[in-house]
Design a protein around this motif. Structure first.
Motif, PDB file in Angstrom:
ATOM      1  N   VAL A 114       0.822  -1.204   0.000  1.00  0.00           N
ATOM      2  CA  VAL A 114       0.000   0.000   0.000  1.00  0.00           C
ATOM      3  C   VAL A 114       0.862   1.262   0.000  1.00  0.00           C
ATOM      4  O   VAL A 114       0.699   2.140  -0.848  1.00  0.00           O
ATOM      5  CB  VAL A 114      -0.944   0.017   1.222  1.00  0.00           C
ATOM      6  N   ALA A 115       1.780   1.364   0.974  1.00  0.00           N
ATOM      7  CA  ALA A 115       2.581   2.586   1.099  1.00  0.00           C
ATOM      8  C   ALA A 115       3.813   2.287   1.940  1.00  0.00           C
ATOM      9  O   ALA A 115       3.826   1.342   2.729  1.00  0.00           O
ATOM     10  CB  ALA A 115       1.764   3.702   1.748  1.00  0.00           C
ATOM     11  N   ARG A 171       7.428   4.481   3.825  1.00  0.00           N
ATOM     12  CA  ARG A 171       8.143   5.731   4.086  1.00  0.00           C
ATOM     13  C   ARG A 171       9.543   5.386   4.582  1.00  0.00           C
ATOM     14  O   ARG A 171       9.722   4.527   5.440  1.00  0.00           O
ATOM     15  CB  ARG A 171       7.415   6.582   5.125  1.00  0.00           C
ATOM     16  N   THR A 204       8.568   8.736   0.092  1.00  0.00           N
ATOM     17  CA  THR A 204       7.461   7.806   0.265  1.00  0.00           C
ATOM     18  C   THR A 204       7.193   7.070  -1.043  1.00  0.00           C
ATOM     19  O   THR A 204       7.660   7.476  -2.108  1.00  0.00           O
ATOM     20  CB  THR A 204       6.172   8.533   0.691  1.00  0.00           C
ATOM     21  N   SER A 205       6.415   6.017  -0.931  1.00  0.00           N
ATOM     22  CA  SER A 205       6.018   5.236  -2.092  1.00  0.00           C
ATOM     23  C   SER A 205       4.596   4.755  -1.855  1.00  0.00           C
ATOM     24  O   SER A 205       4.242   4.382  -0.732  1.00  0.00           O
ATOM     25  CB  SER A 205       6.958   4.042  -2.271  1.00  0.00           C
ATOM     26  N   TYR A 206       3.756   4.806  -2.901  1.00  0.00           N
ATOM     27  CA  TYR A 206       2.362   4.392  -2.792  1.00  0.00           C
ATOM     28  C   TYR A 206       1.974   3.521  -3.977  1.00  0.00           C
ATOM     29  O   TYR A 206       2.452   3.743  -5.104  1.00  0.00           O
ATOM     30  CB  TYR A 206       1.431   5.607  -2.784  1.00  0.00           C
ATOM     31  N   LYS A 254      -3.014   6.525  -4.275  1.00  0.00           N
ATOM     32  CA  LYS A 254      -2.393   7.841  -4.419  1.00  0.00           C
ATOM     33  C   LYS A 254      -3.443   8.936  -4.384  1.00  0.00           C
ATOM     34  O   LYS A 254      -4.474   8.853  -5.048  1.00  0.00           O
ATOM     35  CB  LYS A 254      -1.597   7.902  -5.724  1.00  0.00           C
ATOM     36  N   THR A 268      -2.144   8.690   3.065  1.00  0.00           N
ATOM     37  CA  THR A 268      -0.881   9.351   3.394  1.00  0.00           C
ATOM     38  C   THR A 268      -0.194   8.577   4.506  1.00  0.00           C
ATOM     39  O   THR A 268      -0.809   8.314   5.554  1.00  0.00           O
ATOM     40  CB  THR A 268      -1.104  10.789   3.856  1.00  0.00           C
ATOM     41  N   ILE A 269       1.069   8.223   4.277  1.00  0.00           N
ATOM     42  CA  ILE A 269       1.862   7.571   5.308  1.00  0.00           C
ATOM     43  C   ILE A 269       2.755   8.608   5.967  1.00  0.00           C
ATOM     44  O   ILE A 269       3.353   9.449   5.295  1.00  0.00           O
ATOM     45  CB  ILE A 269       2.691   6.397   4.731  1.00  0.00           C
ATOM     46  N   LEU A 277      -1.100   5.630   8.892  1.00  0.00           N
ATOM     47  CA  LEU A 277      -1.652   5.599   7.542  1.00  0.00           C
ATOM     48  C   LEU A 277      -2.996   6.309   7.594  1.00  0.00           C
ATOM     49  O   LEU A 277      -3.968   5.777   8.143  1.00  0.00           O
ATOM     50  CB  LEU A 277      -1.824   4.172   7.030  1.00  0.00           C
ATOM     51  N   THR A 334       8.847  -2.625  -1.838  1.00  0.00           N
ATOM     52  CA  THR A 334       7.419  -2.708  -2.118  1.00  0.00           C
ATOM     53  C   THR A 334       6.917  -4.142  -2.156  1.00  0.00           C
ATOM     54  O   THR A 334       5.753  -4.382  -2.481  1.00  0.00           O
ATOM     55  CB  THR A 334       7.074  -2.019  -3.450  1.00  0.00           C
TER      56      THR A 334
END
Length: 123
Positions: free
Chosen positions: A48-49, A51, A58-60, A65, A69-70, A81, A105
């Motif tokens: 999902v996300a 950090r 960060t990565s989503y 997206k 928000t993480i 989250l 990921t």
């Protein structure tokens, strides 16, 4: 060793919001990148996300997206989250996880996992 405990799941209507929390034990919490994954019934666990351990990288996954928000507070050993505009497809058990790698990921890139918290979004 890092132990992780999630909280904040629950039942919410579509369009609503929830904030998940994950508290980590251990003095080295700030050394780990933190991620959130989810697993719906009959489906594989999905990234999902994430950090990074410091800074703002960060990565989503594309499907969250602009809605999720993480964030993290290393002083509190906690990662969050924030989930807004929730959809029924977001229904799953959500897990937080810790890794020494970045980017990360995939499930097998994470070393420590929490027990999960259920999120159910009704239509």
């Amino acid at each position: 060793q890092v132990q992780l405990v999630e909280s904040g799941g629950g039942l919410v209507q579509a369009g609503g919001s929830l904030r998940l929390s994950c508290v980590g034990s251990g003095r080295t919490f700030s050394s780990y990148a933190m991620g959130w994954f989810r697993q719906a019934p009959g489906k594989e666990r999905e990234f999902v996300a994430a950090r990074i351990w410091n800074g703002g990288r960060t990565s989503y996954v594309d499907s969250v997206k602009g809605r999720f928000t993480i964030s993290r507070d290393n002083a509190k050993n906690t990662v969050y989250l924030q989930m807004n505009s929730l959809k029924p497809d977001d229904t799953a058990v959500y897990y937080c996880a810790a890794t020494g790698r970045w980017p990360a990921t995939k499930s097998d890139e994470y070393d420590y996992w929490g027990q999960g918290t259920q999120v159910t979004v009704s239509s």
